[in-house]
Design a protein around this motif. Structure first.
Motif, PDB file in Angstrom:
ATOM      1  N   ARG A   1      -6.979  30.252  11.001  1.00 11.27           N
ATOM      2  CA  ARG A   1      -6.600  31.633  10.679  1.00 11.27           C
ATOM      3  C   ARG A   1      -7.654  32.605  11.200  1.00 11.27           C
ATOM      4  N   LEU A   2      -8.934  32.267  10.973  1.00 10.15           N
ATOM      5  CA  LEU A   2     -10.002  33.143  11.426  1.00 10.15           C
ATOM      6  C   LEU A   2     -10.010  33.239  12.944  1.00 10.15           C
ATOM      7  N   ALA A   3      -9.863  32.110  13.619  1.00 16.74           N
ATOM      8  CA  ALA A   3      -9.858  32.118  15.083  1.00 16.74           C
ATOM      9  C   ALA A   3      -8.703  32.954  15.618  1.00 16.74           C
ATOM     10  N   ALA A   4      -7.525  32.829  14.996  1.00 16.13           N
ATOM     11  CA  ALA A   4      -6.369  33.604  15.445  1.00 16.13           C
ATOM     12  C   ALA A   4      -6.597  35.096  15.234  1.00 16.13           C
ATOM     13  N   ALA A   5      -7.165  35.459  14.079  1.00 16.73           N
ATOM     14  CA  ALA A   5      -7.424  36.870  13.792  1.00 16.73           C
ATOM     15  C   ALA A   5      -8.460  37.446  14.756  1.00 16.73           C
ATOM     16  N   LEU A   6      -9.519  36.681  15.035  1.00 21.05           N
ATOM     17  CA  LEU A   6     -10.546  37.142  15.967  1.00 21.05           C
ATOM     18  C   LEU A   6      -9.975  37.303  17.373  1.00 21.05           C
ATOM     19  N   SER A   7      -9.130  36.358  17.772  1.00 20.21           N
ATOM     20  CA  SER A   7      -8.543  36.421  19.106  1.00 20.21           C
ATOM     21  C   SER A   7      -7.638  37.636  19.244  1.00 20.21           C
ATOM     22  N   ARG A   8      -6.830  37.903  18.233  1.00 23.68           N
ATOM     23  CA  ARG A   8      -5.936  39.058  18.276  1.00 23.68           C
ATOM     24  C   ARG A   8      -6.727  40.359  18.343  1.00 23.68           C
ATOM     25  N   ARG A   9      -7.783  40.456  17.536  1.00 21.78           N
ATOM     26  CA  ARG A   9      -8.632  41.651  17.554  1.00 21.78           C
ATOM     27  C   ARG A   9      -9.415  41.724  18.862  1.00 21.78           C
ATOM     28  N   GLY A  10      -9.782  40.584  19.406  1.00 20.04           N
ATOM     29  CA  GLY A  10     -10.546  40.565  20.648  1.00 20.04           C
ATOM     30  C   GLY A  10      -9.789  41.160  21.805  1.00 20.04           C
ATOM     31  N   GLU A  11      -8.475  40.976  21.831  1.00 17.90           N
ATOM     32  CA  GLU A  11      -7.662  41.559  22.893  1.00 17.90           C
ATOM     33  C   GLU A  11      -7.705  43.089  22.856  1.00 17.90           C
ATOM     34  N   GLU A  12      -7.945  43.654  21.690  1.00 11.93           N
ATOM     35  CA  GLU A  12      -7.988  45.106  21.552  1.00 11.93           C
ATOM     36  C   GLU A  12      -9.339  45.681  21.969  1.00 11.93           C
ATOM     37  N   VAL A  13     -10.396  44.906  21.795  1.00  9.54           N
ATOM     38  CA  VAL A  13     -11.743  45.432  22.059  1.00  9.54           C
ATOM     39  C   VAL A  13     -12.396  44.799  23.278  1.00  9.54           C
ATOM     40  N   GLY A  14     -11.650  43.957  24.004  1.00 10.66           N
ATOM     41  CA  GLY A  14     -12.202  43.345  25.205  1.00 10.66           C
ATOM     42  C   GLY A  14     -13.093  42.156  24.942  1.00 10.66           C
ATOM     43  N   ALA A  15     -12.827  41.396  23.870  1.00  8.48           N
ATOM     44  CA  ALA A  15     -13.605  40.200  23.552  1.00  8.48           C
ATOM     45  C   ALA A  15     -12.722  38.961  23.682  1.00  8.48           C
ATOM     46  N   GLN A  16     -13.361  37.811  23.768  1.00  7.50           N
ATOM     47  CA  GLN A  16     -12.648  36.543  23.894  1.00  7.50           C
ATOM     48  C   GLN A  16     -13.185  35.545  22.877  1.00  7.50           C
ATOM     49  N   VAL A  17     -12.322  34.609  22.484  1.00 13.41           N
ATOM     50  CA  VAL A  17     -12.690  33.576  21.519  1.00 13.41           C
ATOM     51  C   VAL A  17     -12.603  32.221  22.202  1.00 13.41           C
ATOM     52  N   PHE A  18     -13.694  31.464  22.096  1.00 13.47           N
ATOM     53  CA  PHE A  18     -13.739  30.115  22.645  1.00 13.47           C
ATOM     54  C   PHE A  18     -14.009  29.135  21.509  1.00 13.47           C
ATOM     55  N   ARG A  19     -13.358  27.980  21.581  1.00 15.44           N
ATOM     56  CA  ARG A  19     -13.504  26.969  20.533  1.00 15.44           C
ATOM     57  C   ARG A  19     -14.038  25.682  21.148  1.00 15.44           C
ATOM     58  N   ILE A  20     -14.807  24.957  20.355  1.00 12.94           N
ATOM     59  CA  ILE A  20     -15.401  23.707  20.798  1.00 12.94           C
ATOM     60  C   ILE A  20     -15.124  22.644  19.746  1.00 12.94           C
ATOM     61  N   LYS A  21     -14.970  21.408  20.170  1.00 12.55           N
ATOM     62  CA  LYS A  21     -14.745  20.318  19.226  1.00 12.55           C
ATOM     63  C   LYS A  21     -15.982  20.133  18.339  1.00 12.55           C
ATOM     64  N   PRO A  22     -15.814  19.918  17.057  1.00  8.58           N
ATOM     65  CA  PRO A  22     -16.967  19.665  16.183  1.00  8.58           C
ATOM     66  C   PRO A  22     -17.800  18.468  16.644  1.00  8.58           C
ATOM     67  N   SER A  23     -17.124  17.441  17.170  1.00 14.46           N
ATOM     68  CA  SER A  23     -17.861  16.257  17.623  1.00 14.46           C
ATOM     69  C   SER A  23     -18.759  16.589  18.810  1.00 14.46           C
ATOM     70  N   ASP A  24     -18.277  17.450  19.720  1.00 18.68           N
ATOM     71  CA  ASP A  24     -19.104  17.857  20.869  1.00 18.68           C
ATOM     72  C   ASP A  24     -20.294  18.686  20.410  1.00 18.68           C
ATOM     73  N   LEU A  25     -20.061  19.589  19.464  1.00 18.73           N
ATOM     74  CA  LEU A  25     -21.161  20.406  18.957  1.00 18.73           C
ATOM     75  C   LEU A  25     -22.204  19.534  18.269  1.00 18.73           C
ATOM     76  N   LYS A  26     -21.744  18.562  17.484  1.00 20.16           N
ATOM     77  CA  LYS A  26     -22.672  17.670  16.790  1.00 20.16           C
ATOM     78  C   LYS A  26     -23.497  16.858  17.778  1.00 20.16           C
ATOM     79  N   GLU A  27     -22.836  16.398  18.850  1.00 20.41           N
ATOM     80  CA  GLU A  27     -23.554  15.617  19.855  1.00 20.41           C
ATOM     81  C   GLU A  27     -24.599  16.462  20.566  1.00 20.41           C
TER      82      GLU A  27
END
Length: 265
Positions: free
Chosen positions: A1-27
């Protein structure tokens, strides 16, 4: 929900949302402090962008499907729980009454009358229908519904929603490292199969492993790391194929059965 809300707002202000797998971040984090994850993520996005997936409008639509699917499932469980409580209360009143006797007719007949007159149950039934309608509308709004799921006889909105909710975006299964295109495609498909629990494990007649370990299923002492939601949805889809012998996959099933019956009369 948070990622979707940030992405929708990002389109209005010129921002982008990127997601990473938790396992990759942990590694990548290793023994570093979690409090510095914001710095680590910024560095990784620059140094290893292939680890990230950009959240697009179609991904937000997938998140809406997942939300609608879970709300529908919760409504269904609430309705079933209410029905079970009504049945148990009816049985309790019949068998624990000091003055009454066993009623004429069947308990099921009285149970049907009780369900029809219970206000709480009727409200839960109405909610489940509303959630079902909302889920169907969201699924039908997807491009993948028109191009894939709607063309498969036996695959309705509920089964499609279960598959979509479990898998999300197929891009998360794409092999990140560089290799040949065909090999990369095969590896990606293999990862999706394993995630859904429909892969074929090593064993059987091909290696020195008992035949009963050739196919994935829950066993004591063995990791079952597939998605129950995806596997259940595919099981329900196969059940629909069984009920539709004239469908494409229903015919394939009958062909396989005919070959087996010829080989093992």
């Amino acid at each position: 929900r948070l990622a979707a809300a940030l992405s929708r707002r990002g389109e209005e202000v010129g921002a982008q949302v990127f997601r990473i797998k938790p396992s990759d971040l942990k590694e990548k984090r290793g023994n570093k402090d979690k409090d510095d994850d914001h710095k680590l993520l910024a560095d990784l996005l620059v140094e290893s962008p292939h680890l990230f997936q950009k959240l697009l409008a179609k991904d937000r639509a997938t998140i809406r499907v997942r939300e609608a699917f879970f709300l529908r499932q919760d409504a269904q469980r609430a309705r079933i729980g209410c029905e079970q409580r009504l049945y148990q209360s009816l049985v309790g009143r019949i068998f624990l009454s000091e003055d009454g006797k066993y009623p004429e007719g069947l308990i099921e007949d009285q149970y049907d009358q009780l369900k029809a007159s219970d206000i709480i149950l009727q409200g839960l039934i109405a909610e489940e229908r509303r959630r079902e309608l909302e889920m169907k509308q969201v699924v039908r709004s997807l491009e993948i519904w028109d191009k894939i799921f709607d063309l498969v006889e036996g695959c309705g909105e509920r089964i499609a929603a279960g598959i979509i909710s479990a898998i999300g975006t197929p891009q998360r299964f794409v092999v990140a490292h560089r290799n040949g295109g065909e090999r990369r495609k095969r590896q990606t498909i293999a990862k999706i199969k394993a995630f859904c629990g429909v892969h074929v494990m090593a064993g059987g007649k091909y290696k020195d492993v008992p035949p009963e370990k050739s196919f994935p299923r829950r066993r004591a002492g063995q990791l079952s790391n597939w998605s129950p939601m995806a596997r259940q949805s595919l099981f329900q889809l196969m059940d629909q194929f069984n009920r539709r012998p004239n469908s494409v996959w229903g015919k394939k099933l009958l062909e396989c059965k005919a070959k087996l019956q010829a080989k093992y009369p």
